[in-house]
Design a protein around this motif. Sequence first.
Motif, PDB file in Angstrom:
ATOM      1  N   GLU A 229      -5.845  13.405 -14.643  1.00  0.00           N
ATOM      2  CA  GLU A 229      -5.601  13.619 -16.143  1.00  0.00           C
ATOM      3  C   GLU A 229      -6.101  12.537 -16.907  1.00  0.00           C
ATOM      4  OE1 GLU A 229      -2.375  11.719 -14.033  1.00  0.00           O
ATOM      5  OE2 GLU A 229      -3.529  13.400 -13.750  1.00  0.00           O
ATOM      6  N   SER A 230      -6.068  11.392 -16.482  1.00  0.00           N
ATOM      7  CA  SER A 230      -6.428  10.181 -17.204  1.00  0.00           C
ATOM      8  C   SER A 230      -7.833   9.717 -17.060  1.00  0.00           C
ATOM      9  CB  SER A 230      -5.614   8.942 -16.977  1.00  0.00           C
ATOM     10  OG  SER A 230      -4.217   9.161 -17.218  1.00  0.00           O
ATOM     11  N   LEU A 231      -8.466   9.908 -15.848  1.00  0.00           N
ATOM     12  CA  LEU A 231      -9.722   9.518 -15.624  1.00  0.00           C
ATOM     13  C   LEU A 231     -10.718  10.464 -16.325  1.00  0.00           C
ATOM     14  CD1 LEU A 231     -11.791   7.628 -14.001  1.00  0.00           C
ATOM     15  CD2 LEU A 231     -11.673   9.248 -12.148  1.00  0.00           C
ATOM     16  N   TYR A 232     -10.735  11.798 -16.188  1.00  0.00           N
ATOM     17  CA  TYR A 232     -11.855  12.643 -16.686  1.00  0.00           C
ATOM     18  C   TYR A 232     -12.046  12.505 -18.151  1.00  0.00           C
ATOM     19  CZ  TYR A 232     -11.988  14.672 -11.895  1.00  0.00           C
ATOM     20  OH  TYR A 232     -11.982  14.590 -10.268  1.00  0.00           O
ATOM     21  N   PRO A 233     -10.895  12.621 -18.929  1.00  0.00           N
ATOM     22  CA  PRO A 233     -11.073  12.493 -20.398  1.00  0.00           C
ATOM     23  C   PRO A 233     -11.676  11.228 -20.789  1.00  0.00           C
ATOM     24  CG  PRO A 233      -8.916  13.357 -19.758  1.00  0.00           C
ATOM     25  CD  PRO A 233      -9.481  13.157 -18.547  1.00  0.00           C
ATOM     26  N   ALA A 234     -11.363   9.987 -19.772  1.00  0.00           N
ATOM     27  CA  ALA A 234     -12.136   8.621 -20.175  1.00  0.00           C
ATOM     28  C   ALA A 234     -13.648   8.949 -19.901  1.00  0.00           C
ATOM     29  CB  ALA A 234     -11.419   7.599 -19.295  1.00  0.00           C
ATOM     30  N   MET A 235     -13.904   9.462 -18.856  1.00  0.00           N
ATOM     31  CA  MET A 235     -15.358   9.528 -18.260  1.00  0.00           C
ATOM     32  C   MET A 235     -16.085  10.461 -19.667  1.00  0.00           C
ATOM     33  SD  MET A 235     -15.221  10.845 -14.194  1.00  0.00           S
ATOM     34  CE  MET A 235     -16.949  11.201 -14.300  1.00  0.00           C
TER      35      MET A 235
ATOM     36  N   LEU B 287     -28.501   2.755 -19.409  1.00  0.00           N
ATOM     37  CA  LEU B 287     -27.385   3.594 -19.671  1.00  0.00           C
ATOM     38  C   LEU B 287     -26.595   3.274 -18.627  1.00  0.00           C
ATOM     39  CD1 LEU B 287     -29.235   7.104 -20.062  1.00  0.00           C
ATOM     40  CD2 LEU B 287     -27.701   5.693 -21.904  1.00  0.00           C
ATOM     41  N   ALA B 288     -26.727   3.096 -17.541  1.00  0.00           N
ATOM     42  CA  ALA B 288     -25.804   2.739 -16.369  1.00  0.00           C
ATOM     43  C   ALA B 288     -25.113   1.500 -16.572  1.00  0.00           C
ATOM     44  CB  ALA B 288     -26.440   2.848 -14.747  1.00  0.00           C
ATOM     45  N   LYS B 289     -25.811   0.571 -17.000  1.00  0.00           N
ATOM     46  CA  LYS B 289     -24.892  -0.819 -17.232  1.00  0.00           C
ATOM     47  C   LYS B 289     -23.967  -0.673 -18.149  1.00  0.00           C
ATOM     48  CE  LYS B 289     -29.087  -3.727 -16.060  1.00  0.00           C
ATOM     49  NZ  LYS B 289     -30.066  -4.550 -16.728  1.00  0.00           N
ATOM     50  N   VAL B 290     -24.136   0.000 -19.222  1.00  0.00           N
ATOM     51  CA  VAL B 290     -23.213   0.056 -20.233  1.00  0.00           C
ATOM     52  C   VAL B 290     -22.169   1.284 -20.059  1.00  0.00           C
ATOM     53  CG1 VAL B 290     -23.109   0.831 -22.873  1.00  0.00           C
ATOM     54  CG2 VAL B 290     -25.147  -0.271 -22.166  1.00  0.00           C
ATOM     55  N   TRP B 291     -22.604   2.299 -19.304  1.00  0.00           N
ATOM     56  CA  TRP B 291     -21.436   3.215 -18.749  1.00  0.00           C
ATOM     57  C   TRP B 291     -20.600   2.361 -17.875  1.00  0.00           C
ATOM     58  CZ3 TRP B 291     -18.958   7.444 -18.111  1.00  0.00           C
ATOM     59  CH2 TRP B 291     -18.655   7.940 -16.788  1.00  0.00           C
ATOM     60  N   ARG B 292     -21.099   1.364 -16.905  1.00  0.00           N
ATOM     61  CA  ARG B 292     -20.016   0.774 -16.094  1.00  0.00           C
ATOM     62  C   ARG B 292     -19.018   0.088 -16.729  1.00  0.00           C
ATOM     63  NH1 ARG B 292     -19.712  -3.928 -13.470  1.00  0.00           N
ATOM     64  NH2 ARG B 292     -18.670  -4.051 -11.304  1.00  0.00           N
ATOM     65  N   ALA B 293     -19.664  -0.976 -17.812  1.00  0.00           N
ATOM     66  CA  ALA B 293     -18.726  -1.759 -18.399  1.00  0.00           C
ATOM     67  C   ALA B 293     -17.953  -0.952 -19.449  1.00  0.00           C
ATOM     68  CB  ALA B 293     -19.815  -2.506 -19.408  1.00  0.00           C
ATOM     69  N   ARG B 294     -18.213   0.026 -20.221  1.00  0.00           N
ATOM     70  CA  ARG B 294     -17.091   0.568 -20.895  1.00  0.00           C
ATOM     71  C   ARG B 294     -16.269   1.455 -20.128  1.00  0.00           C
ATOM     72  NH1 ARG B 294     -20.694   2.992 -26.290  1.00  0.00           N
ATOM     73  NH2 ARG B 294     -21.850   0.838 -26.731  1.00  0.00           N
ATOM     74  N   LEU B 295     -16.613   1.982 -19.323  1.00  0.00           N
ATOM     75  CA  LEU B 295     -15.584   2.896 -18.473  1.00  0.00           C
ATOM     76  C   LEU B 295     -14.563   1.780 -17.750  1.00  0.00           C
ATOM     77  CD1 LEU B 295     -14.786   5.680 -17.630  1.00  0.00           C
ATOM     78  CD2 LEU B 295     -16.249   5.477 -15.578  1.00  0.00           C
TER      79      LEU B 295
ATOM     80  N   ALA C  79     -18.718   8.117 -21.871  1.00  0.00           N
ATOM     81  CA  ALA C  79     -20.188   8.673 -21.669  1.00  0.00           C
ATOM     82  C   ALA C  79     -20.663   9.128 -23.160  1.00  0.00           C
ATOM     83  CB  ALA C  79     -20.580   9.726 -20.687  1.00  0.00           C
ATOM     84  N   ALA C  80     -19.762   9.690 -23.874  1.00  0.00           N
ATOM     85  CA  ALA C  80     -20.248  10.304 -25.219  1.00  0.00           C
ATOM     86  C   ALA C  80     -20.605   9.307 -26.150  1.00  0.00           C
ATOM     87  CB  ALA C  80     -19.192  11.351 -25.778  1.00  0.00           C
ATOM     88  N   SER C  81     -19.719   8.299 -26.174  1.00  0.00           N
ATOM     89  CA  SER C  81     -19.947   7.024 -26.923  1.00  0.00           C
ATOM     90  C   SER C  81     -21.261   6.525 -26.573  1.00  0.00           C
ATOM     91  CB  SER C  81     -18.717   5.965 -26.899  1.00  0.00           C
ATOM     92  OG  SER C  81     -18.767   5.259 -25.643  1.00  0.00           O
ATOM     93  N   VAL C  82     -21.540   6.225 -25.337  1.00  0.00           N
ATOM     94  CA  VAL C  82     -22.860   5.647 -24.796  1.00  0.00           C
ATOM     95  C   VAL C  82     -23.978   6.408 -25.393  1.00  0.00           C
ATOM     96  CG1 VAL C  82     -24.258   5.037 -22.821  1.00  0.00           C
ATOM     97  CG2 VAL C  82     -21.746   4.663 -22.675  1.00  0.00           C
ATOM     98  N   LEU C  83     -24.019   7.603 -25.367  1.00  0.00           N
ATOM     99  CA  LEU C  83     -25.206   8.599 -25.663  1.00  0.00           C
ATOM    100  C   LEU C  83     -25.278   8.304 -27.307  1.00  0.00           C
ATOM    101  CD1 LEU C  83     -24.605  11.693 -23.585  1.00  0.00           C
ATOM    102  CD2 LEU C  83     -26.654   9.937 -23.466  1.00  0.00           C
ATOM    103  N   LYS C  84     -24.240   8.381 -27.956  1.00  0.00           N
ATOM    104  CA  LYS C  84     -24.467   8.191 -29.635  1.00  0.00           C
ATOM    105  C   LYS C  84     -24.898   6.779 -29.784  1.00  0.00           C
ATOM    106  CE  LYS C  84     -20.596  11.429 -30.524  1.00  0.00           C
ATOM    107  NZ  LYS C  84     -19.171  11.548 -30.914  1.00  0.00           N
ATOM    108  N   ASP C  85     -24.411   5.835 -29.222  1.00  0.00           N
ATOM    109  CA  ASP C  85     -24.905   4.510 -29.554  1.00  0.00           C
ATOM    110  C   ASP C  85     -26.451   4.260 -29.077  1.00  0.00           C
ATOM    111  OD1 ASP C  85     -22.604   4.011 -30.407  1.00  0.00           O
ATOM    112  OD2 ASP C  85     -21.805   2.687 -28.925  1.00  0.00           O
ATOM    113  N   PHE C  86     -26.670   4.849 -28.069  1.00  0.00           N
ATOM    114  CA  PHE C  86     -28.033   4.826 -27.621  1.00  0.00           C
ATOM    115  C   PHE C  86     -29.231   5.470 -28.743  1.00  0.00           C
ATOM    116  CE2 PHE C  86     -26.972   2.458 -23.952  1.00  0.00           C
ATOM    117  CZ  PHE C  86     -27.979   2.119 -23.249  1.00  0.00           C
TER     118      PHE C  86
END
Length: 355
Positions: free
Chosen positions: A110-116, A187-195, A120-127
Amino acid sequence: MKFIDILRDHLDVFNQAYDGQITTSMRQAINAMLSCRTHTQRASLWTCQGCTHTADFPLSCGHRSCPQCQYNTTADWLAKQQTKLLPVDYFMVTFTLPYELHVAAKYQPESLYPAMFSVAASVLKDFALNSPKLSGDIGFTGVLHTHSRRRDLHPHIHFIIPAGSFNKTQQHWKKNKGKYLFNAFNLAKVWRARLLEQLVKLNLKLPTSLPKKWVVDCQHVGKGLPALQYLSRYLYRGVLPDKNIKRLVDDNVSFEYEDSQTKSTKVRTLPTIEFLWLILQHVLPKGLRRVRDYGLLRGNAKKLRLQIQLMLAVAGAVFPIIPEIKRRLATRRCPCCQQPMRFMGIVKRPTNLIP
């Protein structure tokens, strides 16, 4: 062979084997599936058009994890998404949770999936904003899958993205040219750091060691319709269709799946109790949305989408031919004269007919 029948026949042993691990959401899913089309307080009333025979039938449970429900819900979602299709190429970007965080997915979904989703959405928008080829707002649809093809726990989110962006200032649609959208390694680098940063804020317990390299895949998938159809497969009807369950022999269940590497059909066999857990561990917490729209594809951006579609039409773009999605209409045959029966409405079943 039906999953619900296997669950009903082995429920007591399953409860003993996994006592303490079965969540409230799993319990609710189990109770719903076991009552599906059997133990319901309301029923559909039907009357024969050829004779005077009437009958009532228990309702489906409607639970999103039930393998025999929700066909029309999936059809409605796919039809709605098809109206948003643009006459451009599409990409599918997949963000995968590393194995080391599967424990968090198991015990704190209930915490992890909304965070994912949010990360991920913030990463795509910024890229997209920082990309010279786009430099604008994009739209995308994300669908959470919690399993691999073998049905092991394997949380990942697929995003389908139209290859282009909209510049609000210039009121201009910018087409992404070629079969390249974003660099998957970046994408993977930013995904890892932000998550990881987000999980720390949520006070989720992290393992002592995590891989340095995470996996994000970015593929050109051609037009959007096939991608939508792929994503719709497991949205609302459980993770394993009954047709894939092949046999139950000597307290072992065998089911078919498609190997992701060879694309060949393979068979996996598990003890019945392990099989039940394999499937039920994918029940999502109540209220958690498996599919989400962002940017130009969100619900309140309809006017903007129509504007973009008009721009593309004026520019000579050929819109895809959308196949009609057939809803399954409930039909009944009279047991007396075999004539079609007519649906009359929903009624409350007599108490003595409810087991």
